[in-house]
Scaffold this motif. Structure first.
Motif, PDB file in Angstrom:
ATOM      1  N   ARG A 106       3.716   2.547 -13.649  1.00 49.79           N
ATOM      2  CA  ARG A 106       4.619   3.732 -13.180  1.00 49.79           C
ATOM      3  C   ARG A 106       3.642   4.934 -13.321  1.00 49.79           C
ATOM      4  NH1 ARG A 106      10.579   1.845 -13.241  1.00 49.79           N
ATOM      5  NH2 ARG A 106      10.258  -0.063 -12.066  1.00 49.79           N
ATOM      6  N   ILE A 107       3.299   5.181 -14.361  1.00 46.20           N
ATOM      7  CA  ILE A 107       2.482   6.530 -14.904  1.00 46.20           C
ATOM      8  C   ILE A 107       1.302   6.633 -13.891  1.00 46.20           C
ATOM      9  CG2 ILE A 107       0.972   7.448 -16.305  1.00 46.20           C
ATOM     10  CD1 ILE A 107       2.496   6.351 -18.755  1.00 46.20           C
ATOM     11  N   SER A 108       0.580   5.427 -13.523  1.00 47.52           N
ATOM     12  CA  SER A 108      -0.546   5.648 -12.641  1.00 47.52           C
ATOM     13  C   SER A 108       0.003   5.933 -11.205  1.00 47.52           C
ATOM     14  CB  SER A 108      -1.031   4.083 -12.456  1.00 47.52           C
ATOM     15  OG  SER A 108      -2.087   4.184 -11.506  1.00 47.52           O
ATOM     16  N   SER A 109       1.261   5.515 -10.661  1.00 44.70           N
ATOM     17  CA  SER A 109       1.755   5.790  -9.526  1.00 44.70           C
ATOM     18  C   SER A 109       2.090   7.405  -9.395  1.00 44.70           C
ATOM     19  CB  SER A 109       2.864   5.098  -9.163  1.00 44.70           C
ATOM     20  OG  SER A 109       3.937   5.389  -9.860  1.00 44.70           O
ATOM     21  N   LEU A 110       2.343   8.083 -10.489  1.00 46.83           N
ATOM     22  CA  LEU A 110       2.543   9.303 -10.523  1.00 46.83           C
ATOM     23  C   LEU A 110       1.568  10.438 -10.458  1.00 46.83           C
ATOM     24  CD1 LEU A 110       5.439   9.200 -13.365  1.00 46.83           C
ATOM     25  CD2 LEU A 110       5.937   9.859 -10.836  1.00 46.83           C
ATOM     26  N   LEU A 111       0.339   9.702 -10.894  1.00 46.60           N
ATOM     27  CA  LEU A 111      -0.652  10.608 -10.843  1.00 46.60           C
ATOM     28  C   LEU A 111      -1.313  11.263  -9.712  1.00 46.60           C
ATOM     29  CD1 LEU A 111      -3.001   8.607 -13.542  1.00 46.60           C
ATOM     30  CD2 LEU A 111      -1.503  10.951 -13.816  1.00 46.60           C
ATOM     31  N   THR A 112      -0.954  10.832  -8.684  1.00 51.55           N
ATOM     32  CA  THR A 112      -1.273  11.361  -7.200  1.00 51.55           C
ATOM     33  C   THR A 112      -0.491  12.740  -6.944  1.00 51.55           C
ATOM     34  OG1 THR A 112       0.142  10.023  -5.903  1.00 51.55           O
ATOM     35  CG2 THR A 112      -2.029   9.208  -6.232  1.00 51.55           C
ATOM     36  N   ALA A 113       0.485  12.770  -7.580  1.00 47.51           N
ATOM     37  CA  ALA A 113       1.658  14.071  -7.109  1.00 47.51           C
ATOM     38  C   ALA A 113       1.326  15.136  -8.343  1.00 47.51           C
ATOM     39  CB  ALA A 113       2.908  13.410  -7.235  1.00 47.51           C
ATOM     40  N   VAL A 114       0.597  14.863  -9.590  1.00 47.08           N
ATOM     41  CA  VAL A 114       0.534  15.871 -10.602  1.00 47.08           C
ATOM     42  C   VAL A 114      -0.655  16.918 -10.449  1.00 47.08           C
ATOM     43  CG1 VAL A 114       2.341  14.481 -11.950  1.00 47.08           C
ATOM     44  CG2 VAL A 114      -0.035  14.375 -12.290  1.00 47.08           C
ATOM     45  N   ASP A 115      -0.742  18.010 -11.126  1.00 50.09           N
ATOM     46  CA  ASP A 115      -1.701  18.835 -11.005  1.00 50.09           C
ATOM     47  C   ASP A 115      -2.397  18.961 -12.401  1.00 50.09           C
ATOM     48  OD1 ASP A 115      -1.387  20.266  -8.281  1.00 50.09           O
ATOM     49  OD2 ASP A 115       0.742  20.317  -9.109  1.00 50.09           O
ATOM     50  N   PHE A 116      -1.636  18.665 -13.427  1.00 49.98           N
ATOM     51  CA  PHE A 116      -2.352  18.579 -14.771  1.00 49.98           C
ATOM     52  C   PHE A 116      -1.288  17.915 -15.754  1.00 49.98           C
ATOM     53  CE2 PHE A 116       0.427  22.495 -14.879  1.00 49.98           C
ATOM     54  CZ  PHE A 116       0.877  22.223 -16.071  1.00 49.98           C
ATOM     55  N   ALA A 117      -1.836  17.380 -17.099  1.00 51.37           N
ATOM     56  CA  ALA A 117      -1.258  16.779 -17.705  1.00 51.37           C
ATOM     57  C   ALA A 117      -1.063  17.662 -19.160  1.00 51.37           C
ATOM     58  CB  ALA A 117      -1.595  15.283 -18.123  1.00 51.37           C
ATOM     59  N   ILE A 118      -0.004  17.518 -19.785  1.00 51.73           N
ATOM     60  CA  ILE A 118       0.036  17.787 -21.335  1.00 51.73           C
ATOM     61  C   ILE A 118       0.372  16.667 -22.257  1.00 51.73           C
ATOM     62  CG2 ILE A 118       1.351  19.437 -23.009  1.00 51.73           C
ATOM     63  CD1 ILE A 118       2.140  21.230 -20.616  1.00 51.73           C
ATOM     64  N   LEU A 119      -0.466  16.461 -23.393  1.00 53.75           N
ATOM     65  CA  LEU A 119      -0.410  15.358 -24.213  1.00 53.75           C
ATOM     66  C   LEU A 119       0.298  15.962 -25.343  1.00 53.75           C
ATOM     67  CD1 LEU A 119      -4.038  13.756 -23.664  1.00 53.75           C
ATOM     68  CD2 LEU A 119      -2.062  13.567 -22.302  1.00 53.75           C
ATOM     69  N   GLY A 120       1.303  15.076 -25.727  1.00 53.76           N
ATOM     70  CA  GLY A 120       2.008  15.435 -26.973  1.00 53.76           C
ATOM     71  C   GLY A 120       2.833  14.082 -27.564  1.00 53.76           C
ATOM     72  N   TRP A 121       2.249  13.209 -27.568  1.00 61.25           N
ATOM     73  CA  TRP A 121       2.681  11.933 -28.122  1.00 61.25           C
ATOM     74  C   TRP A 121       2.831  11.958 -29.783  1.00 61.25           C
ATOM     75  CZ3 TRP A 121      -1.186  10.763 -24.656  1.00 61.25           C
ATOM     76  CH2 TRP A 121      -2.571  10.555 -25.095  1.00 61.25           C
ATOM     77  N   GLY A 122       1.967  12.648 -30.540  1.00 62.39           N
ATOM     78  CA  GLY A 122       1.916  12.864 -31.962  1.00 62.39           C
ATOM     79  C   GLY A 122       1.790  11.336 -32.474  1.00 62.39           C
ATOM     80  N   LYS A 123       2.122  11.165 -33.771  1.00 63.97           N
ATOM     81  CA  LYS A 123       1.965   9.985 -34.434  1.00 63.97           C
ATOM     82  C   LYS A 123       3.315   9.572 -35.169  1.00 63.97           C
ATOM     83  CE  LYS A 123      -0.685   8.090 -38.470  1.00 63.97           C
ATOM     84  NZ  LYS A 123      -1.455   8.297 -39.628  1.00 63.97           N
ATOM     85  N   PRO A 124       3.668   8.121 -35.052  1.00 70.27           N
ATOM     86  CA  PRO A 124       4.813   7.742 -35.584  1.00 70.27           C
ATOM     87  C   PRO A 124       4.975   8.102 -37.103  1.00 70.27           C
ATOM     88  CG  PRO A 124       3.890   5.944 -34.145  1.00 70.27           C
ATOM     89  CD  PRO A 124       3.014   7.023 -34.553  1.00 70.27           C
ATOM     90  N   LYS A 125       6.074   8.761 -37.547  1.00 65.86           N
ATOM     91  CA  LYS A 125       6.231   9.256 -38.764  1.00 65.86           C
ATOM     92  C   LYS A 125       6.329   7.993 -39.844  1.00 65.86           C
ATOM     93  CE  LYS A 125       8.690  12.906 -40.844  1.00 65.86           C
ATOM     94  NZ  LYS A 125       9.763  13.805 -40.821  1.00 65.86           N
ATOM     95  N   GLY A 126       5.423   7.927 -40.931  1.00 65.57           N
ATOM     96  CA  GLY A 126       5.742   6.839 -41.996  1.00 65.57           C
ATOM     97  C   GLY A 126       5.193   5.467 -41.514  1.00 65.57           C
ATOM     98  N   VAL A 127       4.524   5.578 -40.385  1.00 64.87           N
ATOM     99  CA  VAL A 127       4.202   4.058 -40.047  1.00 64.87           C
ATOM    100  C   VAL A 127       2.674   3.664 -40.496  1.00 64.87           C
ATOM    101  CG1 VAL A 127       3.507   2.831 -37.985  1.00 64.87           C
ATOM    102  CG2 VAL A 127       5.495   4.194 -37.733  1.00 64.87           C
ATOM    103  N   SER A 128       2.523   2.560 -40.831  1.00 65.18           N
ATOM    104  CA  SER A 128       1.051   2.165 -41.391  1.00 65.18           C
ATOM    105  C   SER A 128       0.020   1.965 -40.353  1.00 65.18           C
ATOM    106  CB  SER A 128       1.254   0.799 -42.262  1.00 65.18           C
ATOM    107  OG  SER A 128       1.541  -0.230 -41.492  1.00 65.18           O
ATOM    108  N   ALA A 129      -1.034   1.865 -40.730  1.00 65.01           N
ATOM    109  CA  ALA A 129      -2.223   1.617 -39.745  1.00 65.01           C
ATOM    110  C   ALA A 129      -2.063   0.148 -39.298  1.00 65.01           C
ATOM    111  CB  ALA A 129      -3.338   1.505 -40.408  1.00 65.01           C
ATOM    112  N   LYS A 130      -1.448  -0.795 -40.173  1.00 65.65           N
ATOM    113  CA  LYS A 130      -1.138  -2.322 -39.536  1.00 65.65           C
ATOM    114  C   LYS A 130      -0.175  -2.162 -38.464  1.00 65.65           C
ATOM    115  CE  LYS A 130       0.446  -6.539 -41.006  1.00 65.65           C
ATOM    116  NZ  LYS A 130       1.248  -7.558 -42.074  1.00 65.65           N
ATOM    117  N   LYS A 131       1.054  -1.530 -38.754  1.00 64.65           N
ATOM    118  CA  LYS A 131       1.848  -1.247 -37.939  1.00 64.65           C
ATOM    119  C   LYS A 131       1.597  -0.703 -36.406  1.00 64.65           C
ATOM    120  CE  LYS A 131       6.353  -0.644 -36.062  1.00 64.65           C
ATOM    121  NZ  LYS A 131       7.654  -1.038 -36.344  1.00 64.65           N
ATOM    122  N   LEU A 132       0.602   0.522 -36.574  1.00 67.04           N
ATOM    123  CA  LEU A 132       0.143   0.716 -35.499  1.00 67.04           C
ATOM    124  C   LEU A 132      -0.687   0.139 -34.475  1.00 67.04           C
ATOM    125  CD1 LEU A 132      -1.127   4.431 -36.953  1.00 67.04           C
ATOM    126  CD2 LEU A 132       1.015   4.128 -35.241  1.00 67.04           C
TER     127      LEU A 132
END
Length: 195
Positions: A106-132
């Motif tokens: 679904r993300i891929s299908s949206l890319l033809t219609a957008v002009d730019f992206a803003i990334l803001g996913w952060g990092k899950p709070k209190g999550v270990s490297a193993k869980k990531l």
């Protein structure tokens, strides 16, 4: 500062979601501004919290207000996530492989219609490297970065990268921290070294 309620056309919000068992998934939410403009912004966050067609949440409100103020040329914001699973607490994120694959389609299908992206996913709070690793967090981030690069979509972030790897969560960054360009190639290389 202007309230997001005054700047969006609530009746024209479009949500792409579905329900599967006890879990709800939102693949995207498209929110048009009341103003005219000529650009569409794609915002990539971590996962949906509570926002849907009927109600918003703090993160969505902050994103809409920030883009409205900083990017007057934007007429519409499309918000997607690394994970489509509705989950208020990022430490509780789970990997749902089938929905994740559909999410990337679904993300891929949206890319033809957008002009730019803003990334803001952060990092899950209190999550270990193993869980990531278990939830394939860095793999999901790399997938989005790769799609943006292949589609030649310019990308931005708010402030500096957290731990030099994670674009700051857009719902929590102060408004005094402005949107700036992000080097996707450099970020991709850093994330690849973690895998």
């Amino acid at each position: 500062m202007t309230s997001y309620k005054d700047i969006v056309r609530k009746d024209d919000i479009v949500v792409d979601s579905n329900s599967s068992g006890s879990n709800e998934f939102r693949y995207s939410i498209r929110i048009p501004y009341t103003r005219t403009g000529n650009q569409i912004a794609l915002v990539v966050m971590m996962n949906p919290a509570t926002a849907n067609k009927v109600k918003s949440d703090r993160s969505i409100n902050n994103v809409l207000t920030r883009i409205h103020v900083e990017r007057p040329e934007v007429k519409e914001v499309v918000i997607v996530n690394l994970y489509p699973l509705y989950e208020t607490y990022s430490s509780e994120l789970e990997l749902h492989q089938q929905q994740s694959e559909l999410n990337f389609e679904r993300i891929s299908s949206l890319l033809t219609a957008v002009d730019f992206a803003i990334l803001g996913w952060g990092k899950p709070k209190g999550v270990s490297a193993k869980k990531l690793k278990e939830i394939r967090y860095h793999t999901h981030a790399l997938k989005v970065i790769s799609m943006l690069q292949q589609a030649n979509i310019p990308a931005f972030k708010v402030g500096e990268l957290r731990e030099d790897l994670y674009p700051k969560h857009l719902g929590r960054a102060p408004f005094s921290t402005l949107i700036s360009k992000i080097d996707l190639e450099s970020l991709s290389k850093k994330l690849s070294h973690i895998l």
